[in-house]
Design an enzyme around this catalytic site. Structure first.
Site, PDB file in Angstrom:
ATOM      1  NE  ARG A 100     -10.190  22.440 -50.533  1.00 34.30           N
ATOM      2  CZ  ARG A 100      -9.370  21.847 -49.280  1.00 34.30           C
ATOM      3  NH1 ARG A 100     -10.043  21.017 -48.277  1.00 34.30           N
ATOM      4  NH2 ARG A 100      -7.978  21.958 -49.154  1.00 34.30           N
ATOM      5  CD  GLN A 130      -0.772  20.583 -47.994  1.00 35.09           C
ATOM      6  OE1 GLN A 130      -1.823  21.003 -47.525  1.00 35.09           O
ATOM      7  NE2 GLN A 130       0.373  20.537 -47.231  1.00 35.09           N
ATOM      8  CG  ASP A 217      -3.358  12.735 -49.871  1.00 31.82           C
ATOM      9  OD1 ASP A 217      -3.958  13.204 -48.706  1.00 31.82           O
ATOM     10  OD2 ASP A 217      -3.940  13.619 -50.910  1.00 31.82           O
ATOM     11  NE  ARG A 285      -2.041  24.926 -47.726  1.00 31.57           N
ATOM     12  CZ  ARG A 285      -3.366  24.466 -48.023  1.00 31.57           C
ATOM     13  NH1 ARG A 285      -3.572  23.351 -47.322  1.00 31.57           N
ATOM     14  NH2 ARG A 285      -4.294  24.928 -48.560  1.00 31.57           N
TER      15      ARG A 285
HETATM   16  N1   CP Z   1      -4.479  19.876 -46.543  1.00 33.70           N
HETATM   17  C1   CP Z   1      -5.508  20.477 -46.612  1.00 33.70           C
HETATM   18  O1   CP Z   1      -5.841  21.014 -47.704  1.00 33.70           O
HETATM   19  O2   CP Z   1      -6.488  20.438 -45.494  1.00 33.70           O
HETATM   20  P1   CP Z   1      -7.811  20.812 -45.579  1.00 33.70           P
HETATM   21  O3   CP Z   1      -8.687  19.877 -46.347  1.00 33.70           O
HETATM   22  O4   CP Z   1      -8.206  21.036 -44.192  1.00 33.70           O
HETATM   23  O5   CP Z   1      -7.993  22.283 -46.287  1.00 33.70           O
HETATM   24  N1  NVA Z   2      -6.272  13.985 -51.842  1.00 34.25           N
HETATM   25  C1  NVA Z   2      -6.904  14.755 -50.827  1.00 34.25           C
HETATM   26  C2  NVA Z   2      -6.281  15.938 -50.169  1.00 34.25           C
HETATM   27  C3  NVA Z   2      -6.942  16.599 -48.956  1.00 34.25           C
HETATM   28  C4  NVA Z   2      -6.389  17.790 -48.428  1.00 34.25           C
HETATM   29  C5  NVA Z   2      -8.352  15.045 -51.162  1.00 34.25           C
HETATM   30  O1  NVA Z   2      -8.548  15.462 -52.348  1.00 34.25           O
HETATM   31  O2  NVA Z   2      -9.415  14.676 -50.428  1.00 34.25           O
END
Ligand code: CP
Ligand code: NVA
Length: 304
Positions: A100, A130, A217, A285
């Site tokens: 990530r 997701q 979101d 998930r």
């Molecule tokens: N939805 C999602 O990816 O949540 P986190 O940021 O908690 O991993």
């Molecule tokens: N769009 C949001 C999603 C979090 C899971 C972000 O990137 O912060």
């Protein structure tokens, strides 16, 4: 030869169908294999996470493997060691890498130099794991996406872009309501429009009208915290509330990837209301990511 999962179109429609079947077998307790026995997953988190971290870590363990949580405070990547070198070294120790981070190009770079599967756990451009979980939730609660209409309300962000990729691969109708200046990625949008009915509108009510799924979101994603105030102004009128849900089909479900800001992008009456499926969505998930890992890192090879 290994395969990565950086974006939903990395899987063919048939592979996606197989993946969802496997994930659903896992969800219902019909799958009890340990395809990751003796294997390890490195998890690189350059951004915060609750769901992604816990579901990948628990999921790896449930499949018989072991997961390592690596934050930039702990590994040399955070002190400037090149991504390519990190990829080469981790490949000598582990059987898969989940990452990530911010720039999508970093994940592509990691995948280029890694000798093991790389899984995208969110970038500024995409959040494919997701949207796989969202699709599993749609399969579970709406009976699939064929002939269905999905509404996206809000920012044209990583989630919106992954929904666009899903429509491109699976062919359902997707209407995105985004304020001007907050559109999704134009290249992904144009590609999807060659294969599915995908379009951007400015009015949330127009997007929600007759929808089977209403999805939103946060207005400011991770890395955009200082834009919070200007975004709150730009997204005025984009809150998913009961009045907006009333435009959708009476059977419509509400989805949100979480974390949510009640009173901003979604009203409490919706996310905590009877049409909300966000807790199943969060649970899914675990199941989809286990299916992805079993397919890419384990013995459950995708049947194209
Ligand atoms: N939805 C999602 O990816 O949540 P986190 O940021 O908690 O991993
Ligand atoms: N769009 C949001 C999603 C979090 C899971 C972000 O990137 O912060």
């Amino acid at each position: 030869m290994h395969r990565d999962f950086l974006a939903i179109p990395d899987f063919s429609p048939q592979e996606l169908r197989d993946l969802f079947q496997l994930a659903d077998d896992m969800r219902c307790g019909r799958y009890v294999g340990h395809p990751l026995a003796g294997k390890s997953l490195a998890m690189i988190f350059m951004k915060s996470s609750t769901r992604t971290r816990v579901s990948f870590e628990v999921g790896t363990w449930q499949l018989g493997g072991h997961a390592l949580f690596l934050s930039p405070r702990d590994i040399q990547l955070g002190r400037g060691e090149p991504i390519a070198d990190t990829a080469r070294v981790l490949s000598r120790y582990v059987d898969g890498i989940m990452i990530r981070t911010f720039a999508h190009a970093e994940v592509e770079e990691l995948a280029k130099y890694a000798d093991v599967p790389v899984i995208n756990g969110l970038t500024d451009l995409l959040h494919p794991c997701q949207v796989l979980a969202d699709l599993l939730t749609v399969r579970q609660h709406v009976g699939g996406w064929d002939g269905k209409r999905v509404a996206w309300i809000g920012d044209g962000n990583n989630m919106a872009n992954s929904w666009i990729n899903a429509a491109y691969r699976l062919g359902f109708e997707l209407v995105l309501a985004c304020p001007e200046g907050y559109d999704p990625d134009p290249v992904l949008l144009a590609r999807a429009q060659t294969a599915a009915d995908v379009h951007v509108v400015r009015d949330p009510a127009e997007a929600a009208a007759g929808a089977d799924v209403v999805n939103t979101d946060v207005w400011a994603s991770m890395g955009q915290e200082e834009e919070q105030a200007s975004r709150a102004r730009a997204f005025a009128g984009f809150t998913v509330n009961a009045a907006l849900m009333a435009k959708a089909k009476p059977t419509a479900i509400f989805l949100h990837c979480l974390p949510a800001h009640r009173g901003e992008e979604v009203a409490a009456e919706v996310i905590d209301g009877p049409q909300s499926r966000v807790w199943d969505e969060a649970e899914n998930r675990l199941h989809v990511q286990k299916a992805v890992m079993a397919t890419l890192m384990g013995s459950e090879s995708a049947k194209a």
